[in-house]
Design an enzyme around this catalytic site. Structure first.
Site, PDB file in Angstrom:
ATOM      1  CE  LYS A  87      -3.756   2.031   2.624  1.00 21.40           C
ATOM      2  NZ  LYS A  87      -4.511   1.721   3.908  1.00 21.40           N
ATOM      3  CB  SER A 162      -7.922   3.528   3.267  1.00 17.29           C
ATOM      4  OG  SER A 162      -6.894   2.981   3.953  1.00 17.29           O
ATOM      5  CB  SER A 186      -8.368   0.680   6.014  1.00 13.50           C
ATOM      6  OG  SER A 186      -8.918   1.694   6.246  1.00 13.50           O
TER       7      SER A 186
END
Length: 504
Positions: A87, A162, A186
């Site tokens: 990420k 997210s 997330s």
């Protein structure tokens, strides 16, 4: 090139051992898949040449070594040649890390996050950085400065957030496993929306060093995978004490991968005087599950999800497990408590991004320092990040600190205390992961409160610091997957993995 079918890391290592594939050919396969599915926008940047070079080096090591065995034989590194995406909030030395924000779009990491370094030390190949909501703030991946990531099952629906890019990369076969971050769900919510496994470890189990902070007392690095065994192996690699993170636990890391595949009876025999780490009773074949009555009966929960969960609970009882409904009147306080505390921490953490030392610097003329800061931050941060900074600054202000922030901390403590009481009597808590399956793009952007309320089932684990996992075992009539969320007590990831194995 020949089609590569990834099933698990163990299967991949067997293919490397018998010479039926190579690290380079697998990297080429994934680069081809990423190019073909570029429209999904899962990757912000692909490290193509670097991945090829590392793959060739690993292949050369394999060739020079001659004969090899699987990871359990210790001849191959545990993640030898495993293709992983990270990420865009995890630092990787010499590579851009932007938190999917204009504020950091040209920032290069001066060091690697502890988890990234541990992946590399274990033989992994980092193939690229993955899209996400800006500064990990969002539940739909619609807040990225690079545009939204698309759900591979239905391009009109969000992948969750997210860590949406990390979830889709595994869902669409663009890497073997991926890392995300979980501040309030997330990792688990995108896993739910995309039909993959999403694991959030206990707070302090995995180092946060090198993770761009959103809310420091909530953030935790998490794992996306297609199998429990792969999640267990990656967790075993990245977990453990880190001198660079004072909140990281010094508790020893169990051999999650080996223990997960070992029958409980064998574990009990090998540890006749001491229960296995993370298991209250290793000889027990049946589990005591709890679920919150208010969670399953909540009006926001999709009726099909409610029915599927209750059916699953009944099946577990028939199989010999105990499933008990508990009263939990604090449920409606969870989301407000979470957003008060996380936005407060975010307003503090993000104050460093001002365009002075680093971060976006506006080209607009300024009259004073206040103008300089205002232009830099207004242009650098997106609307959702600005909204949360403002809310956090409000709850920390002199007139409202006690009314909001202090009260929220008291609720958090009460939640933790009640959770510890629950785990004295039960092995795990079962819950929905999200109120609905993946929703369509634009469906909730006009109503931030509705978006926030979608976190009602996931923020509990972050508020209390316990581990949680999303298990993709259900399908909705609209064709989208949804998952069962499982939670165990702090640092009982081994129990979590074993319970999960009994549920899938």
């Amino acid at each position: 090139m020949a089609l590569f079918v990834f099933e698990s890391i163990a299967q991949y290592h067997k293919e490397l051992n018998n010479g039926s594939t190579t690290c380079l050919s697998v990297v080429e396969f994934y680069l081809q898949q990423i190019a073909q599915q570029k429209h999904l926008n899962a990757y912000i940047e692909v490290f193509a040449e670097e991945a090829r070079t590392r793959a060739m080096q690993l292949d050369q090591q394999l060739q020079q070594a001659g004969t090899h065995t699987a990871p359990s034989g210790q001849a191959l590194l545990p993640l030898f040649g495993v293709v992983i995406g990270i990420k865009d909030v995890l630092c990787y030395e010499g590579h851009t890390v932007s938190a999917a924000s204009r504020m950091l779009q040209n920032f290069k990491a001066p060091y690697s996050a502890t988890v990234v370094q541990r992946l590399l030390d274990a033989g992994a190949i980092i193939i690229g950085r993955l899209n996400c909501d800006e500064f990990a703030m969002g539940s739909s991946n619609e807040n990225s400065a690079y545009g939204p990531t698309l759900n591979a099952l239905d391009n009109n629906r969000v992948p969750g957030g997210s860590s949406g890019g990390s979830a889709v990369a595994v869902q669409a076969g663009l890497c073997m496993v991926s890392l995300g971050s979980d501040t309030g769900g997330s990792v688990r919510q995108p896993a739910d929306f995309t039909g993959v496994i999403g694991l959030k470890p206990s707070y302090g189990r995995v180092s946060r060093y090198g993770l761009i902070a959103y809310a420091s007392s909530f953030d935790q690095v998490g794992i996306f995978s297609r199998s429990l065994s792969d999640a267990a192996l990656v967790l075993e690699i990245i977990a453990g004490m880190d001198n660079f993170d004072s909140t990281c636990s010094s508790l020893p890391v169990p051999a999650y991968y080996r223990e997960l595949s070992t029958p409980l009876s064998e574990t009990a025999a090998a540890n006749s005087n001491t229960p296995a780490t993370g298991s209250k009773n290793p000889e027990k074949q049946y589990y005591k599950f709890a679920y919150f009555k208010e969670a399953v009966e909540h009006p926001s929960l999709d009726p099909e999800i409610r029915t599927a969960l209750l059916t699953k609970f009944k099946q577990l009882e028939i199989a010999g497990h105990t499933v008990t409904a508990l009263e939990f009147p604090l449920l409606d306080y969870i989301v407000p408590t979470y957003y008060i505390l996380t936005t407060a921490e975010a307003s503090s953490n993000l104050s460093r991004f001002d365009g002075v030392r680093y971060g976006h610097r506006s080209a607009l003329p300024v009259e004073d320092l206040a103008d300089f800061y205002a232009h830099n931050r207004s242009e650098g941060f997106g609307k959702e990040v600005q909204r949360r900074i403002l809310l956090g600054s409000f709850v920390l202000s002199a007139g409202y600190y006690d009314a909001y922030f202090t009260k929220a901390q008291q609720v958090r403590r009460r939640l933790f205390d009640q959770t510890q009481l629950i785990f004295k009597d039960f092995d795990a808590i079962l819950a929905p992961t999200a109120p609905t399956p993946a929703f369509k793009f634009g469906e909730k952007t006009a109503d931030p409160i509705a978006m926030y309320l979608g976190d009602i089932y996931t923020v509990f684990a972050n508020l209390t610091g316990i581990p949680a996992i999303a298990l993709p075992i259900f399908w909705h009539s609209n064709g989208m997957p949804f998952s069962l969320q499982v939670m165990t007590n702090r640092f009982e990831e081994l129990s979590l993995l074993r319970v999960s194995a009994s549920l899938v």
